[in-house]
Write an enzyme that holds these catalytic residues in place. Structure first.
Site, PDB file in Angstrom:
ATOM      1  N   GLY A 263      13.107  15.022   7.634  1.00  0.00           N
ATOM      2  CA  GLY A 263      12.409  13.879   7.068  1.00  0.00           C
ATOM      3  C   GLY A 263      11.455  13.285   8.096  1.00  0.00           C
ATOM      4  O   GLY A 263      11.417  13.688   9.255  1.00  0.00           O
ATOM      5  N   GLY A 265       9.987  10.457  10.611  1.00  0.00           N
ATOM      6  CA  GLY A 265      10.509   9.372  11.412  1.00  0.00           C
ATOM      7  C   GLY A 265      10.917   9.805  12.792  1.00  0.00           C
ATOM      8  O   GLY A 265      10.977  10.992  13.121  1.00  0.00           O
ATOM      9  N   SER A 266      11.226   8.817  13.604  1.00  0.00           N
ATOM     10  CA  SER A 266      11.442   9.049  15.022  1.00  0.00           C
ATOM     11  C   SER A 266      12.738   9.802  15.288  1.00  0.00           C
ATOM     12  O   SER A 266      12.826  10.571  16.242  1.00  0.00           O
ATOM     13  CB  SER A 266      11.466   7.713  15.750  1.00  0.00           C
ATOM     14  N   GLU A 288       9.052  19.282   3.873  1.00  0.00           N
ATOM     15  CA  GLU A 288       7.997  18.602   3.119  1.00  0.00           C
ATOM     16  C   GLU A 288       6.761  18.416   3.980  1.00  0.00           C
ATOM     17  O   GLU A 288       5.657  18.787   3.627  1.00  0.00           O
ATOM     18  CB  GLU A 288       8.472  17.198   2.718  1.00  0.00           C
ATOM     19  N   ASN A 378      11.155   2.303   1.069  1.00  0.00           N
ATOM     20  CA  ASN A 378      10.087   3.266   0.768  1.00  0.00           C
ATOM     21  C   ASN A 378      10.340   4.024  -0.538  1.00  0.00           C
ATOM     22  O   ASN A 378       9.465   4.117  -1.385  1.00  0.00           O
ATOM     23  CB  ASN A 378       9.958   4.298   1.903  1.00  0.00           C
TER      24      ASN A 378
END
Lengths: 497, 497
Positions: A263, A265-266, A288, A378
């Protein structure tokens, strides 16, 4: 300047400015736009639409691939254009409007939107606005840095506006693989059996007569902002890589693991970066979004091939990757999000899915979306597409947030996006909980022992013990199950000092 | 008597009595047994095992297809044999032990158990006990009234005990279609594109040297008890059939609908029976369990073909169907539950999935399993396999239970098995809520207007209004969200009189 980008000469007469193209969008329409993880969104037409709405109000239903860049969701929200929005967003202004009930937001599994359209269970887009690097000699559309839902939007819409973005180099052409499932009742298997299979076309095949406007733009995608690993995200990465080593040692995976999905993000970025110095070789991704770490892994000789639906890079990697795309082109493919996230393919390939949780509970239920059970962050995105069918469904989060005021591990999640049935592995900087084959009470013990921050361990153990004394397959005290969230709402912290 | 049932002569020497076969099962073993929806379970060996454990205690991990008949879960529980049990059960004695924390129950999507075994994420069965109508000339096992997980259990186990049940007629042979997905990383698509495709073998292919015992039995399956439609279940069926008519009229389905899946129980039975007098023709089923209504629909000329993993009938239909099996045999196939429930196939075929909810909430989240959020009823079964990937994910329930003390529609479900993302249609006797394409606040209005019992409509509206005033994408009042369940636990009813 753009004549080599519009290769079907009869379409050259369709070139117009953004305001004229935006004027084709009428009040009440359903509009499908390109854009996925802030990559490859149509830029000029939605901006012009927002400008127009300031003087002449109108509202539309907007569907995209996923999130838009260049503050477009902000502009459209502020101009009051959005009556309905699906299937994902990340914009703080839009988020506020959603949580105020002003914009109806339909939060969907990212693989499902076009399937619902195909079955006429959602209203088809009246018009599609698709960013492209080129229109081919056949009048087919070559996407830019994302495919997302663009192909199906263009196929289903009666009319199509194309934005030719000169800021994207023409050599993006060839990167895409556009495959659309056949119609029921004669639908056939998706013929993808390896991450690097190409099963479709390099452009979106539509009747060029549907193209009613072409707008020439020259505006880059927004850059992503990925935080470098910190002590906690590095610890999460280390736990996960140790776990992978154990899986390989136990013979459950080979040394090239399984196709990786990560996914945004950090934390996911830290995990992927951690693989650079790992002993694993010949890795693949079936994900994705392809981020900085994808290209770092390719450069390090660790990653053999990456399949995604978009490329979203930070300032550190953006120019280098796109200026040297030929170096990567035989190692990449961009697919429609329906295919990158398709349950059939995810299960067949046996993905390792790594996604971020907002919070999880004692029994392994995961909340990915709702702060305090009510406020949308989100959206579920693709996490459910991957977690349900993955070989390993992994969720990661730091054990505490807001300086320790919030525990990410709670007695009962305030909203469920992924049920206990779909979650294999949970990781915080404290450690890793392997939930496979465990009953709820066993899961609780493993989670308390491995994932919970020390400040919350005893309170959570106390809750669990009291709940067990009361009984049940999944022990809970209904009077206390949401108390931590109530405290947070009322006092700003989950537990009194 | 049984020599024509054991057609590989070298195996005749393996015939033994049930006690001797049960003695092959040792303390601490993992055992895989046949049995799905109380059909085709091994009968004599588990009974003998329970008898033995009374004198000589032992504990095993027991995995099956789904529920067992003939009170076997009760006997095994009372004898203290079950340390662990997966993936489903329906027995009241076992349920009590699960809820007391005495038996570790792993509640799984029914399609996933053997996939987890195949990947060595669950311990492989040491021994499999499979009911059969025959062993072929090759030493392959012909299942009886269910396939369930029997094929993979027999393939994965080091040793196999076969129960040849003379109570099942030999003409069950030919009914089964045993297909096992290939191994990763070279797994290929499941080649099933129509409900009546046959893609595998009629028997379970194993090395006959693994067969360590054959027990001859003569004991029928338990009969199911299906309640005939009452006013409420009839109303639910009527609402759903009206909805199907609208879908056909709108062009979203043809007059043969889509392959039907129906969960077990009186409501699903009423819906299926309702199709007999409907205008729909040439129907098909792609389901788990084939029940009375399947055969009623075939007899009525409405159902062309039914694919399932088991046949479970009541006294009304049992003798008639099995005495006249040749009449039905070309219209039926029984598959491994991994295939009957496979996400790949369910999405490809576009199933209409009809399953029963315990409760659902304002926003469409469904609880299928946990009474009051803690006490396991049966398990999620296949409902998640179907709902996630169905063309239409439908959940049905009566609007109230316990004489009105319980509303099946609540502010927030006490446990989530199916999230708002996976639920299309909710039906009670009050009416039908079509949630497709709706945001949470819109879903709440449709659910309140259509599904809620009049006694609970105003209280639920009051909760929703107050929550909306507070805000959020999914408005909730955390202090009140579970109050109805707490009231029920403490006073026996959700709302004060």
């Amino acid at each position: 300047m753009y004549r080599d980008r519009v290769r079907l000469p009869s379409l050259l007469g369709k070139v117009m400015n953004a305001a004229d193209a935006a004027a084709l969008i009428e009040d009440g329409m359903t509009v499908g736009m390109s854009g996925f993880t802030r990559a490859g969104e149509a830029k000029a037409v939605p901006h012009a639409l927002a400008e127009r709405a300031k003087a002449h109000p109108l509202q539309i239903s907007l569907m995209t691939g996923a999130s838009l860049g260049n503050d477009l969701d902000k502009q459209l929200t502020e101009a009051g254009v959005l009556a309905r929005r699906m299937p994902f967003q990340v914009d703080s202004t839009l988020r506020k409007a959603i949580n105020a009930g002003e914009v109806m937001f339909i939060d969907q599994h990212l693989s499902e939107t076009v399937e619902l359209l195909r079955n006429h269970q959602l209203k088809l887009p009246d018009i599609a606005v698709i960013e492209a690097v080129a229109i081919t000699e056949q009048g087919h559309i070559v996407p830019t840095t994302s495919v997302g839902n663009s192909a199906s939007f263009a196929i289903f819409a009666k009319r199509v506006i194309v934005e030719i973005n000169l800021a994207h180099k023409p050599n993006l052409e060839g990167l895409h693989d556009i495959y659309i499932p056949t119609y029921r009742p004669t639908r056939t298997p998706i013929p993808l059996v390896k991450v690097d299979d190409r099963i479709g076309n390099t452009a979106i095949p539509i009747d060029p007569a549907k193209i009613v406007g072409i707008v020439i733009t020259n505006q880059p995608d927004s850059l992503s902002t990925v935080l470098p690993p910190d002590d906690e995200t590095q610890a999460i990465a280390d736990h996960l890589i140790d776990f992978f080593k154990c899986e390989v040692a136990a013979g459950r995976m080979s040394n090239n693991l399984a196709p990786l999905q990560a996914g945004i993000g950090s934390i996911a970025n830290a995990v992927m970066c951690g693989l650079i110095d790992s002993p694993f070789e010949d890795l693949t991704m079936y994900s994705e979004v392809l981020q900085d770490s994808t290209f770092d892994l390719i450069d390090a000789g660790k990653l053999r091939f990456a399949s995604g639906s978009s490329i979203t890079l930070s300032s550190r990697r953006n120019a280098d990757v796109f200026d040297n795309l030929e170096r990567y082109k035989d190692k990449l493919v961009l697919r429609p999000q329906e295919i990158s996230n398709h349950p059939e393919v995810v299960r067949r390939l046996g993905i390792i899915g790594i996604n971020t949780a907002l919070e999880f509970d004692l029994y392994g239920n995961v909340n990915s979306t709702h702060v305090g059970g009510t406020k949308m962050m989100n959206g579920i995105g693709g996490s459910g597409d991957f977690a349900r069918n993955a070989h390993l469904a992994i969720f990661v989060t730091k054990s505490v947030a807001k300086g320790g005021a919030i525990s990410s591990v709670v007695p009962m999640v305030s909203h469920v996006d992924h049920t206990e049935h779909d979650v294999d592995i949970l990781v915080t900087e404290q450690g890793l909980a392997d939930l496979r084959g465990l009953a709820p009470r066993e899961r609780a013990r493993v989670i308390i022992d491995n994932c919970v921050h020390p400040d919350y361990r005893q309170p959570l153990q106390n809750y669990f013990s009291a709940a067990c004394a009361k009984g049940g397959h999944t022990p809970h005290l209904l009077r206390e199950a949401l108390t931590w969230h109530i405290n947070l709402e009322e006092t700003g912290q989950m537990l009194a000092n």
